[in-house]
Design a protein around this motif. Sequence first.
Motif, PDB file in Angstrom:
ATOM      1  N   GLY A   1      51.072   2.126  82.187  1.00 15.83           N
ATOM      2  CA  GLY A   1      52.588   2.355  81.372  1.00 15.83           C
ATOM      3  C   GLY A   1      54.012   3.313  81.711  1.00 15.83           C
ATOM      4  O   GLY A   1      55.140   3.115  81.375  1.00 15.83           O
TER       5      GLY A   1
ATOM      6  N   PRO B   1      46.546  13.824  80.015  1.00 14.95           N
ATOM      7  CA  PRO B   1      47.078  13.262  78.275  1.00 14.95           C
ATOM      8  C   PRO B   1      48.146  14.400  78.079  1.00 14.95           C
ATOM      9  O   PRO B   1      48.965  14.136  77.663  1.00 14.95           O
ATOM     10  CB  PRO B   1      46.091  13.020  77.424  1.00 14.95           C
TER      11      PRO B   1
ATOM     12  N   ARG C   1      51.995  14.323  78.057  1.00 14.82           N
ATOM     13  CA  ARG C   1      52.386  14.139  76.337  1.00 14.82           C
ATOM     14  C   ARG C   1      53.672  15.705  76.453  1.00 14.82           C
ATOM     15  O   ARG C   1      54.941  14.870  75.832  1.00 14.82           O
ATOM     16  CB  ARG C   1      51.198  14.970  75.296  1.00 14.82           C
TER      17      ARG C   1
ATOM     18  N   LYS D   1      61.308   2.428  70.603  1.00 15.93           N
ATOM     19  CA  LYS D   1      60.861   3.187  70.280  1.00 15.93           C
ATOM     20  C   LYS D   1      59.824   2.106  70.883  1.00 15.93           C
ATOM     21  O   LYS D   1      57.819   1.842  71.006  1.00 15.93           O
ATOM     22  CB  LYS D   1      60.411   2.603  69.132  1.00 15.93           C
TER      23      LYS D   1
ATOM     24  N   TYR E   1      57.916   2.665  73.947  1.00 14.82           N
ATOM     25  CA  TYR E   1      57.019   3.571  74.189  1.00 14.82           C
ATOM     26  C   TYR E   1      55.609   3.489  73.307  1.00 14.82           C
ATOM     27  O   TYR E   1      54.809   3.639  74.266  1.00 14.82           O
ATOM     28  CB  TYR E   1      57.645   5.253  73.301  1.00 14.82           C
ATOM     29  N   SER E   2      55.712   2.489  72.329  1.00 13.96           N
ATOM     30  CA  SER E   2      54.527   2.396  72.595  1.00 13.96           C
ATOM     31  C   SER E   2      53.705   1.545  73.217  1.00 13.96           C
ATOM     32  O   SER E   2      52.546   1.368  73.052  1.00 13.96           O
ATOM     33  CB  SER E   2      54.604   0.887  71.384  1.00 13.96           C
TER      34      SER E   2
ATOM     35  N   ASP F   1      54.246   1.594  75.919  1.00 17.95           N
ATOM     36  CA  ASP F   1      53.093   2.638  77.685  1.00 17.95           C
ATOM     37  C   ASP F   1      51.587   3.224  76.489  1.00 17.95           C
ATOM     38  O   ASP F   1      50.861   3.114  77.449  1.00 17.95           O
ATOM     39  CB  ASP F   1      54.163   3.460  77.896  1.00 17.95           C
ATOM     40  N   LYS F   2      51.999   3.341  75.455  1.00 15.47           N
ATOM     41  CA  LYS F   2      51.263   3.908  75.142  1.00 15.47           C
ATOM     42  C   LYS F   2      49.236   2.999  74.696  1.00 15.47           C
ATOM     43  O   LYS F   2      48.561   3.571  75.047  1.00 15.47           O
ATOM     44  CB  LYS F   2      51.262   3.990  73.977  1.00 15.47           C
TER      45      LYS F   2
ATOM     46  N   ASN G   1      46.270   1.499  79.032  1.00 15.94           N
ATOM     47  CA  ASN G   1      45.025   2.541  79.568  1.00 15.94           C
ATOM     48  C   ASN G   1      45.410   3.100  80.839  1.00 15.94           C
ATOM     49  O   ASN G   1      44.780   3.858  81.237  1.00 15.94           O
ATOM     50  CB  ASN G   1      44.028   2.095  80.015  1.00 15.94           C
TER      51      ASN G   1
ATOM     52  N   LYS H   1      49.103   5.013  82.918  1.00 15.19           N
ATOM     53  CA  LYS H   1      50.156   6.046  82.960  1.00 15.19           C
ATOM     54  C   LYS H   1      50.882   6.148  84.259  1.00 15.19           C
ATOM     55  O   LYS H   1      51.959   6.849  83.652  1.00 15.19           O
ATOM     56  CB  LYS H   1      50.069   6.765  82.103  1.00 15.19           C
TER      57      LYS H   1
END
Length: 372
Positions: free
Chosen positions: A216, A241, A245, A325, A328-329, A331-332, A335, A337
Amino acid sequence: GQCALACPTGAIVVKDDTQKVWKEIYDKNTRVSVQIAPAVRVALGKELGLNDGENAIGKIVAALRRMGFDDIFDTSTGADLTVLEESAELLRRIREGKNDMPLFTSCCPAWVNYCEKFYPELLPHVSTCRSPMQMFASIIKEEYSTSSKRLVHVAVMPCTAKKFEAARKEFKVNGVPNVDYVLTTQELVRMIKESGIVFSELEPEAIDMPFGTYTGAGVIFGVSGGVTEAVLRRVVSDKSPTSFRSLAYTGVRGMNGVKEASVMYGDRKLKVAVVSGLKNAGDLIERIKAGEHYDLVEVMACPGGCINGGGQPFVQSEEREKRGKGLYSADKLCNIKSSEENPLMMTLYKGILKGRVHELLHVDYASKKEAK
Ligand code: SF4
């Protein structure tokens, strides 16, 4: 686009490389590999029947395969290498404690050109890391160097400045560029349309091995603040995480042209600045010259970063935000990061890169200047 206006090389008429790439694909004696930059996947949707900001990487891979490319990779993997090398450089500078902060990022060629032209005295502060495109191209050309066919490497990029970067003599080996052709997103859209592929109906496909893994951290390189966040994920000691975050909320994200954040590294506070748009870069440089301290400064020439590159289909600012966005999605969905956890990195450092990290992954823009 705005990049062309801001970019010192924008005055030159940019050549269209689509016909040359078609010719290479149809040549039986070539092996044509391609890498796709992070920002491309969220920017071509609208032109091809999807929503802008929608992550179309799987469909892009499927399209490139149908068009006849032999090996298809994702520049996000190259970005993971950049994260590892750039974090190491940042930490080395901090450790050595010389008065050579900040470290400026080096992955945007329009920024590097700008710095060479207007602030050559700052070049020793520009990271010696090659851009993700160039790092990855060195690896790919190395991997297939024993092929009986002529190697051709294509990079699909969000901007025309990448064409000039690919042509720099620092990135040629025996006169042959590591990246033979750069296609902008708009050129790729044109080629997909020319080939008659119904893009919106393609089943998504996966990137090829052996370079098919990325994190990510690599994907978010396409949006302003992404390089910084990726480097911070690498250097912070808490890899939970929750910790990652909280990095996202330090101030590095968002479409503002100037962003600042502080993060603890051991007992030291790392101060970072993220600027996009060369006017903002110039203003920040003047503040640094006046004594303001930063450890790391990320500069992207295009407002909002590569999602808004001059080679991307043009959109209004709200759409631009959707592209950010979208990354960033993406990246989410990854698995992994943090770049150092990409299992491929270990393989590369123990294999192709052994004893050759400087030769294959770095470039010294500063000494080139002195040698002139
Ligand atoms: Fe190219 Fe990205 Fe730099 Fe814009 S910000 S010039 S798209 S590398």
